[in-house]
Write a protein that holds these residues in place. Structure first.
Motif, short mmCIF file in Angstrom:
data_model
loop_
_atom_site.label_atom_id
_atom_site.label_comp_id
_atom_site.label_asym_id
_atom_site.label_seq_id
_atom_site.Cartn_x
_atom_site.Cartn_y
_atom_site.Cartn_z
N ASP A 34 0.83 -1.22 0.00
CA ASP A 34 0.00 0.00 0.00
C ASP A 34 0.86 1.25 0.00
OD1 ASP A 34 -2.19 -1.67 0.07
OD2 ASP A 34 -2.49 -1.51 2.22
N GLY A 35 1.94 1.21 -0.77
CA GLY A 35 2.88 2.34 -0.77
C GLY A 35 2.45 3.52 -1.62
N CYS A 36 2.34 3.30 -2.93
CA CYS A 36 2.02 4.39 -3.87
C CYS A 36 0.80 4.04 -4.70
CB CYS A 36 3.20 4.65 -4.81
SG CYS A 36 4.71 5.18 -3.98
N ILE A 37 0.23 5.04 -5.34
CA ILE A 37 -0.89 4.83 -6.24
C ILE A 37 -0.34 4.37 -7.58
CG2 ILE A 37 -2.75 5.98 -7.50
CD1 ILE A 37 -3.07 7.84 -5.10
N CYS A 38 -0.82 3.22 -8.07
CA CYS A 38 -0.31 2.69 -9.34
C CYS A 38 -1.37 2.66 -10.43
CB CYS A 38 0.27 1.29 -9.15
SG CYS A 38 -0.93 0.03 -8.67
N ALA A 39 -2.63 2.81 -10.08
CA ALA A 39 -3.70 2.81 -11.08
C ALA A 39 -4.78 3.80 -10.66
CB ALA A 39 -4.30 1.42 -11.25
N VAL A 40 -5.27 4.54 -11.64
CA VAL A 40 -6.27 5.59 -11.39
C VAL A 40 -7.38 5.45 -12.40
CG1 VAL A 40 -6.65 8.07 -11.28
CG2 VAL A 40 -4.46 7.13 -10.54
N SER A 41 -8.60 5.32 -11.94
CA SER A 41 -9.74 5.22 -12.86
C SER A 41 -9.98 6.56 -13.53
CB SER A 41 -11.00 4.78 -12.10
OG SER A 41 -11.47 5.84 -11.28
N PRO A 42 -10.69 6.57 -14.68
CA PRO A 42 -10.97 7.86 -15.35
C PRO A 42 -11.64 8.88 -14.44
CG PRO A 42 -11.50 6.03 -16.81
CD PRO A 42 -11.18 5.42 -15.47
N GLU A 43 -12.52 8.41 -13.54
CA GLU A 43 -13.18 9.33 -12.62
C GLU A 43 -12.19 9.96 -11.65
OE1 GLU A 43 -15.98 6.06 -13.88
OE2 GLU A 43 -13.95 6.17 -13.06
N ALA A 44 -11.22 9.16 -11.20
CA ALA A 44 -10.19 9.68 -10.30
C ALA A 44 -9.22 10.59 -11.05
CB ALA A 44 -9.44 8.54 -9.64
N ARG A 45 -8.95 10.26 -12.31
CA ARG A 45 -8.07 11.10 -13.12
C ARG A 45 -8.67 12.48 -13.31
NH1 ARG A 45 -7.97 8.22 -17.50
NH2 ARG A 45 -6.46 6.74 -16.65
N ALA A 46 -9.98 12.54 -13.41
CA ALA A 46 -10.66 13.83 -13.57
C ALA A 46 -10.50 14.71 -12.34
CB ALA A 46 -12.14 13.60 -13.87
N LEU A 47 -10.17 14.09 -11.20
CA LEU A 47 -9.94 14.85 -9.96
C LEU A 47 -8.47 15.25 -9.82
CD1 LEU A 47 -12.05 12.61 -7.55
CD2 LEU A 47 -12.71 14.81 -8.52
N ASN A 48 -7.67 14.99 -10.89
CA ASN A 48 -6.24 15.32 -10.91
C ASN A 48 -5.45 14.56 -9.83
OD1 ASN A 48 -6.43 17.20 -13.07
ND2 ASN A 48 -7.22 18.73 -11.64
N ILE A 49 -5.86 13.33 -9.59
CA ILE A 49 -5.12 12.49 -8.65
C ILE A 49 -3.95 11.86 -9.41
CG2 ILE A 49 -5.22 10.41 -7.21
CD1 ILE A 49 -8.15 11.10 -6.68
N LEU A 61 -6.67 14.09 0.35
CA LEU A 61 -7.35 14.40 -0.91
C LEU A 61 -8.30 13.28 -1.32
CD1 LEU A 61 -7.64 16.20 -3.46
CD2 LEU A 61 -5.70 14.93 -4.44
N LEU A 62 -7.88 12.05 -1.12
CA LEU A 62 -8.73 10.91 -1.47
C LEU A 62 -9.97 10.86 -0.59
CD1 LEU A 62 -5.93 8.20 -1.91
CD2 LEU A 62 -7.12 9.45 -3.71
N ASN A 63 -9.80 11.12 0.69
CA ASN A 63 -10.96 11.13 1.59
C ASN A 63 -11.91 12.27 1.25
OD1 ASN A 63 -9.97 8.93 3.01
ND2 ASN A 63 -8.91 10.17 4.54
N LYS A 64 -11.35 13.41 0.88
CA LYS A 64 -12.16 14.58 0.55
C LYS A 64 -13.10 14.31 -0.60
CE LYS A 64 -11.73 19.36 -1.07
NZ LYS A 64 -10.77 20.45 -1.43
N HIS A 65 -12.62 13.55 -1.60
CA HIS A 65 -13.43 13.28 -2.79
C HIS A 65 -14.08 11.90 -2.75
CE1 HIS A 65 -12.21 16.91 -4.93
NE2 HIS A 65 -10.97 16.68 -4.54
N ASN A 66 -14.05 11.26 -1.57
CA ASN A 66 -14.71 9.97 -1.39
C ASN A 66 -14.22 8.94 -2.42
OD1 ASN A 66 -16.45 8.23 -0.05
ND2 ASN A 66 -18.17 8.70 -1.42
N VAL A 67 -12.90 8.89 -2.61
CA VAL A 67 -12.30 7.98 -3.57
C VAL A 67 -12.18 6.59 -2.97
CG1 VAL A 67 -10.23 7.49 -4.94
CG2 VAL A 67 -11.03 9.84 -4.68
N VAL A 68 -12.52 5.58 -3.73
CA VAL A 68 -12.39 4.19 -3.29
C VAL A 68 -10.92 3.77 -3.42
CG1 VAL A 68 -13.08 1.80 -3.70
CG2 VAL A 68 -14.74 3.67 -4.03
N VAL A 69 -10.35 3.27 -2.33
CA VAL A 69 -8.95 2.85 -2.31
C VAL A 69 -8.88 1.34 -2.21
CG1 VAL A 69 -6.75 3.02 -1.09
CG2 VAL A 69 -8.28 5.00 -1.20
N ARG A 70 -8.08 0.71 -3.06
CA ARG A 70 -7.93 -0.73 -3.05
C ARG A 70 -6.45 -1.12 -3.08
NH1 ARG A 70 -12.44 -0.83 -1.58
NH2 ARG A 70 -14.28 -1.71 -2.60
N SER A 71 -6.12 -2.19 -2.36
CA SER A 71 -4.78 -2.79 -2.48
C SER A 71 -4.73 -3.62 -3.75
CB SER A 71 -4.50 -3.68 -1.26
OG SER A 71 -4.59 -2.95 -0.06
#
Length: 420
Positions: A34-49, A61-71
């Motif tokens: 769970d070190g770094c973000i390696c994949a971002v869905s199009p919806e998350a990309r639109a949030l400039n993550i 930032l992820l909590n602010k936008h209610n982003v789903v986080v997965r290992s």
């Protein structure tokens, strides 16, 4: 005609397959431990993550936008990849699986049956979505490099809606003129910087260069790339992806390791992985490097690595593990909090063309290794393992946000409750 079909943000999209409740939500997937973000869905990309940023830095930032986080759920991704490739393969008479989410197709006999390549691309997309529930982009081109460029356009350039075709000069110019030179397959960041100094910033400008001149300036790879951009096929499947020249298995620990037995178990697991990968590409190794180190961010940083040469090249996991056992005492130091360890196979040779040594006998047991590989392939990874592999999970990678392994573990198979 060639095609390249690949999934859109594969890891993130795979997380949505069996969980419809997050289909329209932003999703990110984390790397090992769970070190770094390696994949971002199009919806998350639109949030400039951004990708490849440490998770702890972006948690707010992820909590602010209610982003789903997965290992990373590698078991699920591998199974969905296999299913996706089977569907894609039905649409061509020749398929080459380039990576876990990318597949090249070559059309010979099938080409006469295709009246509209754009429609055919949408048929592929619909079939994969209907059967696997994964979104894919499809790019067609008269060379593999142009197919790769068309795939880029299909997913990232406005106006293509998932499918793009490069089958003549106008269609090539329309796409290549809108692509950065570093978006072209085989043109990396450093090479892109050198090309920029020559005023070559987009793919179309690169395509207009003299192949012979660019070969003198750079390499035969650049020459072939330019030829391919101009519709001249220079790559075969073998050249697209050749066997690896080095094979590594390495991973940071979920928890710091201080016990020699835990370190040994971890390294034995890496030895087994390296041996399996060697056998998969029919290679043997003359030499392995075995290493372990503490975190560079802690005081008294400790790092050790040792090379071990085999009298006869090998791909037997037991032989590699025995080599590790011989240097373990040199690698381990009391009181060190080990953060990462691994094994690398160097100086690889083809199993098919190896010259036997009259005076040195190989310790490999090919029949045993083949049996182990077949059993593990049929009944699941780790069904049979080396006795020295660690049974404890203390050193295993941390995956706090792991989703169920819906297709590879009986307890995680989705259940459907039918109501009257």
């Amino acid at each position: 005609m060639y095609a390249l079909v690949d999934a859109v943000a594969f890891y993130a999209s795979a997380e949505k397959v069996f969980d419809p409740s997050i289909r329209k939500r932003p999703v990110v997937v984390l790397t090992n431990n769970d070190g770094c973000i390696c994949a971002v869905s199009p919806e998350a990309r639109a949030l400039n993550i951004p990708k490849f940023e440490p998770y702890f830095k972006l948690r707010h930032l992820l909590n602010k936008h209610n982003v789903v986080v997965r290992s990373s759920n590698y078991e699920l991704y591998a199974d969905l990849s296999t299913r996706m490739m089977e569907v894609i393969g039905r649409f061509s008479d020749s398929q080459y699986i380039y990576s876990i989410d990318e597949s090249f197709l070559q059309f010979t006999g099938f080409a006469a049956l295709v009246k509209d390549w754009h429609q055919y691309g949408h048929d592929i997309r619909k079939a994969v979505w209907r059967e696997i529930k994964l979104p894919v982009g499809v790019g067609f081109g008269i060379t593999p490099t142009l197919a790769k460029a068309a795939n880029h356009a299909a997913k990232k350039l406005e106006g293509y809606n998932g499918v793009a075709v490069i089958d003549d000069i106008p269609s090539a110019k329309a796409i290549l003129s809108r692509m950065k030179v570093t978006d072209i397959w085989g043109i990396g960041k450093r090479l892109g910087q050198k090309l920029a100094l020559m005023g070559i910033n987009d793919a179309w400008t690169l395509a207009k260069q003299s192949p012979k001149h660019m070969r003198k300036q750079f390499s035969v790879v650049v020459e072939r790339t330019i030829e391919e951009l101009n519709g001249h096929i220079c790559l075969s499947w073998d050249e697209v992806k050749s066997p690896k020249q080095e094979i590594y298995s390495t991973r940071s620990f979920g928890e710091r390791v201080t016990n020699i037995n835990d370190l040994k178990g971890s390294l034995a697991t890496h030895c087994a992985t390296v041996g399996k990968k060697l056998r998969q590409q029919a290679s043997l190794t003359h030499r392995v490097v075995i290493f372990a180190h503490s975190s560079p961010y802690e005081d008294n940083f400790y790092k050790r690595s040792y090379l071990y040469d085999f009298p006869v090249p090998t791909n037997d996991s037991r032989v590699i593990a025995n080599a590790m056992n011989e240097v373990l005492s040199l690698l381990y130091s009391e009181g060190v909090r080990y953060y990462k360890a691994g094994v690398g196979a160097l100086e690889l040779v083809s199993e098919r063309y190896i010259q036997a040594d009259l005076f040195s006998t190989s310790a490999d047991n090919k029949t045993l290794m083949q049996s182990m590989d077949k059993i593990n392939h049929r009944f699941g990874k780790g069904t049979i393992k080396l006795a020295s592999e660690q049974q404890s999970k203390g050193w295993s990678m941390r995956r706090e946000f792991l989703s169920p392994r819906y297709t590879t573990r009986w307890s995680d198979i989705p259940r459907i409750n039918c109501c009257d």
